[in-house]
Design a protein around this motif. Structure first.
Motif, PDB file in Angstrom:
ATOM      1  N   UNK A 119      25.095  41.024  32.123  1.00 24.20           N
ATOM      2  CA  UNK A 119      26.145  40.648  33.061  1.00 24.20           C
ATOM      3  C   UNK A 119      27.172  39.728  32.387  1.00 24.20           C
ATOM      4  N   UNK A 120      26.699  38.830  31.536  1.00 20.78           N
ATOM      5  CA  UNK A 120      27.626  37.981  30.795  1.00 20.78           C
ATOM      6  C   UNK A 120      28.527  38.830  29.904  1.00 20.78           C
ATOM      7  N   UNK A 134      25.253  47.449  40.613  1.00 16.95           N
ATOM      8  CA  UNK A 134      26.627  47.929  40.777  1.00 16.95           C
ATOM      9  C   UNK A 134      27.384  47.026  41.747  1.00 16.95           C
ATOM     10  N   UNK A 135      26.720  46.626  42.830  1.00 14.74           N
ATOM     11  CA  UNK A 135      27.359  45.721  43.793  1.00 14.74           C
ATOM     12  C   UNK A 135      27.710  44.396  43.118  1.00 14.74           C
ATOM     13  N   UNK A 136      26.779  43.879  42.303  1.00 13.79           N
ATOM     14  CA  UNK A 136      27.066  42.640  41.575  1.00 13.79           C
ATOM     15  C   UNK A 136      28.232  42.810  40.615  1.00 13.79           C
ATOM     16  N   UNK A 137      28.304  43.956  39.968  1.00 16.83           N
ATOM     17  CA  UNK A 137      29.414  44.251  39.051  1.00 16.83           C
ATOM     18  C   UNK A 137      30.750  44.264  39.794  1.00 16.83           C
ATOM     19  N   UNK A 197      31.461  42.769  42.654  1.00 21.41           N
ATOM     20  CA  UNK A 197      31.771  41.415  43.131  1.00 21.41           C
ATOM     21  C   UNK A 197      32.304  40.559  41.984  1.00 21.41           C
ATOM     22  N   UNK A 198      31.664  40.639  40.809  1.00 21.02           N
ATOM     23  CA  UNK A 198      32.146  39.885  39.653  1.00 21.02           C
ATOM     24  C   UNK A 198      33.557  40.317  39.278  1.00 21.02           C
ATOM     25  N   UNK A 199      33.778  41.622  39.280  1.00 19.04           N
ATOM     26  CA  UNK A 199      35.108  42.117  38.959  1.00 19.04           C
ATOM     27  C   UNK A 199      36.154  41.609  39.934  1.00 19.04           C
ATOM     28  N   UNK A 200      35.790  41.571  41.214  1.00 16.32           N
ATOM     29  CA  UNK A 200      36.724  41.087  42.233  1.00 16.32           C
ATOM     30  C   UNK A 200      37.038  39.608  42.026  1.00 16.32           C
ATOM     31  N   UNK A 201      35.999  38.825  41.709  1.00 16.91           N
ATOM     32  CA  UNK A 201      36.202  37.390  41.501  1.00 16.91           C
ATOM     33  C   UNK A 201      37.100  37.117  40.295  1.00 16.91           C
ATOM     34  N   UNK A 202      36.991  37.948  39.259  1.00 11.03           N
ATOM     35  CA  UNK A 202      37.833  37.776  38.082  1.00 11.03           C
ATOM     36  C   UNK A 202      39.230  38.349  38.285  1.00 11.03           C
ATOM     37  N   UNK A 203      39.339  39.327  39.161  1.00 11.95           N
ATOM     38  CA  UNK A 203      40.619  40.003  39.379  1.00 11.95           C
ATOM     39  C   UNK A 203      41.568  39.188  40.244  1.00 11.95           C
ATOM     40  N   UNK A 204      41.030  38.520  41.250  1.00 16.22           N
ATOM     41  CA  UNK A 204      41.871  37.808  42.214  1.00 16.22           C
ATOM     42  C   UNK A 204      42.804  36.799  41.542  1.00 16.22           C
ATOM     43  N   UNK A 205      42.315  35.919  40.632  1.00 17.28           N
ATOM     44  CA  UNK A 205      43.238  34.960  40.006  1.00 17.28           C
ATOM     45  C   UNK A 205      44.334  35.637  39.191  1.00 17.28           C
ATOM     46  N   UNK A 206      43.969  36.767  38.534  1.00 18.21           N
ATOM     47  CA  UNK A 206      44.951  37.455  37.702  1.00 18.21           C
ATOM     48  C   UNK A 206      46.030  38.095  38.564  1.00 18.21           C
ATOM     49  N   UNK A 207      45.629  38.697  39.665  1.00 17.37           N
ATOM     50  CA  UNK A 207      46.591  39.363  40.545  1.00 17.37           C
ATOM     51  C   UNK A 207      47.569  38.361  41.151  1.00 17.37           C
ATOM     52  N   UNK A 208      47.057  37.140  41.382  1.00 22.90           N
ATOM     53  CA  UNK A 208      47.919  36.122  41.999  1.00 22.90           C
ATOM     54  C   UNK A 208      49.016  35.640  41.051  1.00 22.90           C
TER      55      UNK A 208
END
Length: 938
Positions: free
Chosen positions: A333-334, A425-428, A430-441
């Motif tokens: 995951x890391x 897959x769900x964890x993947x 969620x992690x992707x979403x958490x990393x994506x949100x700051x970039x999209x902003x």
């Protein structure tokens, strides 16, 4: 936003960045494979274990290999069970009928997959039966609805089905019955005779039923329903009559029923292990409902216990393997997080461009989530296939990174096999979403500001998560101390999971803390070497402390891989070696034979106690390398007062060739003690506690009594332990066998042996038989070890550690190559500038080589130190948590330098390949291609 344009955009992104996407997908596939392998392995190995134990279960308790529900109706009439409620015969019959209707509806539905046959058995209360000569027997009336399928008539005929009683209830009517040959022999019954069965009393007149024996039967040996049936339980003490006749007697004549059984034959040979939990729940539900219908019904607990034990063992094994897989899943995951960040950084311009063109926040999230869902779908399709392969590899495990050729596990899949992969897959996502949100902003105006922030500390150091882990580690360590005070706290498990997770957590914490310390050390070294001649060292060291963020993931991976590899290898070797030592100490030698001599009839030894076994004949047996006579008896040991202990008499020289004795179990070498026995025939060895407690000295004499013999021996040496003898059997006296034989009439019948390679035990026994020596018992240590290593937890433990280490090495090497690739792309301009100011290709190679050696070398040294420290500190606690100390004296921690060298070789090969690739790439870089104006190539 329409779905098809979005999907087309996603596909274009995947195709454009196919290399990064492929690396991300491979890591996701590995994560899915690891967790799915747990379900595949446990289902496969537990399927094999379940079927093996089921065969043993029906062999040992064949009469219980059924689903049997008994309605003990006699309790409803018994004063002790009435509980202030009197039941009439009609009420009892209604309750019984209600129970039968329920069972006939529910059982075939809930257990259809395992039911093979059905029987219904009814019994009356036991009553005295009188014969013509007034002899009284105590038998009962019974029926079995499919009796004709289960037995064969050996004499006479089957019973009739006519009405048992006429209209006049006082009328004496004959009822035809059949009995087993066992009952006929036991009571000396005569076919054709009538026996009076007492029905009760009516109007002060006793009423009887005349039961005529019209046939004698015996059970069919080839009928599955009869397998293992005990005659004294099913066929004895009963007249068997027609079921319809039985019901008429019960309903019309007031005869109280004793018990009625509904019996379904059970076969698990076609059942998947994953279905067992459902069957267990159904069984518990049926038990509860039958007790609600009638409080006097019971289910056979043996079947319930079997199901419950299998399910419990399976849950323990799955939880155990899942805990073992957590470190490698965490590394995966890391690695996935790093890859997602790389993808997002690579597409930062594209994201900001889409924002400027009107793409909304939700739309951008949907684009990337759709992309990652597609990757997740591919991972779910390919991951379980790899997981199935990993499960088979785990089934071949014989130790850490040690695999043998054995029968592969059955391939079994179920819906449960996809729960953990779906969570991954769900964890993947969620992690992707958490990393994506700051970039999209971020918007396009913040691009350069975002680049400036890229030089800040990483997420873990920014929010001090490594320091928080210190608190968690200290708390976990304190809990581990509590575990040490509770021996056997992980009952049923090969290893207490706490003893694996806590060291991993502490290793991870120290590795993260080291990422704070390493750049400081490098900065100090850089400062101290600044004025040294040459610029190679300075150019090499400055990037480490100025932009350490780029190096930290690779360093972390190598540190964790090395430390966990050493710890995993050592914990596996420690458990394996102490298990082997436990078996060998318990048995004493490779093979132990208990023998007698005399004659044999049909393969059975007829013991002739007048003759001693001619042990010299063992020299003639092909396959025997060495052998030794051993005599062991309980004895009374008297150094001044009597003790009950153990006498072992041996041939010292021969014993030295065959006995197992670990080097650390005695103060001196094993041979030193045996030499002391050879000094004099009356010499003896005693255990230290006995020697100290009685304040004895070397040379003191003691008397040993056993059977009808008495011998005097003097103390020539003191031992801590001795093969096969545990402290509970102390005090111990070891003496010379020849002297014992001369002083008594004992005849040793046990021989310890070591065998030649590929020797066959069956062949050795056959050759001994040909010489008139009969083996009546044997202990095969190697067989015990092989069986123990095939135990599901042991195979899963070694397999998961091995697979986890292989995957950790794989992602570390992948990360290493990826780091080099991205580093070269990021530093092309730097290389060009260095070449333009006069650095030669050789100097460039030296700079990059030093950089790689510092990265790999520092990480390897830290990882090795962490791994060795963890082994020395945590592995001794295995003795406490698993109470191994009571099995093998002086628990031994096994740390093999070969494992460290093996890990070093793997990393060294990767380093050499990387350096060779760097040399090749540097030689191909053209100066005009590298030097350019503007931003670095990303």
């Amino acid at each position: 936003m329409p779905i098809f344009p979005v999907l087309w955009l996603v596909l274009k992104q995947i195709i454009k960045d196919w290399k990064l996407e492929l690396i991300l997908l491979s890591a996701l596939i590995l994560a899915v494979a690891v967790v799915s392998s747990i379900s595949f392995y446990t289902d496969g190995v537990l399927q094999r274990v379940m079927l093996s134990e089921w065969d043993s279960f029906i062999d040992e308790q064949a009469n219980q290999a059924v689903l049997k529900i008994s309605n003990e109706q006699w309790k409803l009439f018994h004063p002790l069970f009435l509980k202030d409620q009197n039941y009439t015969a009609d009420e009892v019959e209604q309750i019984n009928q209600q129970l039968e209707n329920y069972l006939q509806e529910q059982i075939p539905t809930r257990f259809a997959a395992i039911i093979e046959n059905f029987s219904k058995v009814g019994r009356s209360n036991i009553s005295p039966v009188k014969s013509r000569d007034s002899t009284t027997y105590y038998l009962d009336l019974r029926f079995i609805d499919n009796l004709g399928d289960r037995v064969r008539i050996t004499s006479g005929k089957w019973y009739g089905h006519e009405r048992a009683m006429g209209k006049d209830t006082k009328q004496l009517v004959k009822v035809e019955a059949v009995v087993s040959t066992v009952v006929q022999d036991k009571f000396d019954l005569i076919r054709g005779e009538s026996y009076l069965f007492l029905l009760g009393e009516q109007e002060q007149e006793l009423r009887h039923l005349a039961v005529e024996i019209v046939g004698i039967f015996e059970p069919k040996a080839d009928n599955e329903q009869n397998r293992g049936e005990r005659d004294d339980l099913l066929w004895s003490d009963s007249f068997f009559i027609s079921p319809t006749v039985f019901e008429e007697i019960i309903n019309q004549n007031g005869l109280r029923p004793y018990q009625q059984d509904w019996i379904w034959g059970i076969n698990l040979s076609r059942t998947k292990y994953s279905e067992l939990a459902g069957l267990l729940n159904n069984l518990k539900y049926i038990k509860s409902r039958t007790n609600q219908i009638t409080g006097v019904a019971k289910i056979n607990e043996q079947l319930l216990d079997f199901f419950n034990y299998q399910v419990l063992q399976g849950n323990l094994l799955k939880r155990f393997l899942l805990i073992l897989s957590l470190p490698v899943i965490g590394m995966l995951f890391y690695y996935i997080i790093i890859m997602i960040k790389m993808v997002l950084n690579h597409r930062s311009k594209q994201i900001r461009m889409l924002c400027n063109r009107g793409a909304g926040f939700i739309q951008l999230l949907m684009i990337y989530q759709l992309e990652w869902i597609l990757l997740g779908v591919f991972a779910l399709l390919l991951g379980p296939l790899l997981g199935l392969f990993l499960a088979k590899v785990m089934g071949l495990s014989n130790g850490f990174l040690n695999f043998v050729n054995r029968e592969s596990l059955p391939t079994i899949g179920s819906l449960n096999s996809f729960y953990l992969p779906l969570l991954v897959i769900a964890g993947f996502l969620v992690m992707g979403l958490c990393l994506l949100v700051p970039v999209v902003k971020e918007n396009i105006s913040g691009y350069h500001h975002a680049k400036a922030r890229s030089k800040q500390r990483n997420f873990i150091q920014k929010y001090y998560l490594d320091l928080i882990l210190i608190i968690i580690s200290v708390f976990s360590y304190r809990n581990l101390q509590l575990v040490r005070q509770q021996p056997g706290s992980a009952a049923g498990l090969l290893l207490d999971p706490v003893l694996f997770i806590v060291p991993v957590l502490i290793i991870t914490t120290i590795a993260l803390i080291s990422l704070r310390i390493i750049p400081l050390i490098i900065k100090i070294i850089d400062t101290l070497t600044t004025r040294m001649p040459g610029i190679v060292l300075s150019i090499t060291l400055k990037p480490f402390h100025r932009n350490f963020k780029h190096y930290s993931p690779l360093l972390f991976f190598i540190i964790i891989t090395v430390s966990l590899g050493i710890y995993s290898a050592s914990i596996a070797r420690t458990i394996d070696q102490n298990f082997i030592d436990a078996v060998m100490y318990k048995n004493g030698a490779e093979l132990i034979l208990t023998e007698y001599t005399g004659s044999a009839q049909e393969g059975e030894a007829s013991v002739n106690s007048e003759y001693q076994i001619p042990f010299y004949l063992h020299q003639e047996i092909e396959g025997i390398k060495d052998f030794s006579r051993v005599f062991r008896k309980k004895a009374t040991i008297d150094p001044g007062r009597s003790y009950s202990g153990t006498l072992m008499a041996i041939d010292p020289y021969d014993f030295a060739q065959v006995a197992w004795f670990r080097h650390d179990l005695a103060e001196w070498h094993f041979y030193e003690y045996l030499n002391r026995l050879l000094d004099a025939e009356q010499a003896a060895l005693v255990n230290r506690d006995f020697f100290v407690d009685n304040q004895l000295k070397l040379g003191d004499w003691l008397t040993v009594r056993f059977e009808d013999a008495e011998v005097n021996l003097y103390i020539a040496g003191v031992v801590e332990y001795w093969p096969t003898v545990y402290p509970e059997s102390f005090p111990l006296v070891v003496a010379n066998l020849d002297y014992i034989l001369n002083q008594s009439l004992v005849k040793p019948a046990t021989v310890w042996l070591t065998l030649e390679n590929e020797a066959s035990l069956a062949s050795i026994i056959e050759q001994l038989n040909e010489r008139g020596i009969w083996v009546v018992d044997y202990v095969d240590s190697q067989r015990e070890i092989i069986i123990g290593k095939r135990e599901p937890q042991r195979m899963g433990f070694f397999g998961m550690l091995s697979i986890g280490f292989i995957i950790a090495v794989a992602i570390t090497v992948m990360g290493y190559f990826l780091y080099i690739f991205l580093s070269l792309k990021r530093r092309i301009t730097q290389f060009g500038l260095l070449r333009s100011i006069g650095l030669s290709i050789t100097q460039m190679i030296v700079i990059l080589s030093l950089e790689q050696i510092i990265i790999v070398g520092s990480a390897f040294l830290i990882g090795t130190g962490l791994g060795v420290y963890s082994c020395h500190y945590f592995l001794p606690q295995l003795e406490v948590t698993q109470n191994i100390g009571g099995v093998v004296p002086d628990f031994l921690v096994a740390i093999n330098s070969t494992d460290i060298l093996q890990i070093l070789n793997i990393i060294s090969v990767a380093l050499i390949v990387v350096l060779a690739g760097l040399v090749y790439l540097l030689s191909k870089i053209k100066l005009y291609q590298a030097v350019k104006i503007g931003e670095d190539i990303r």
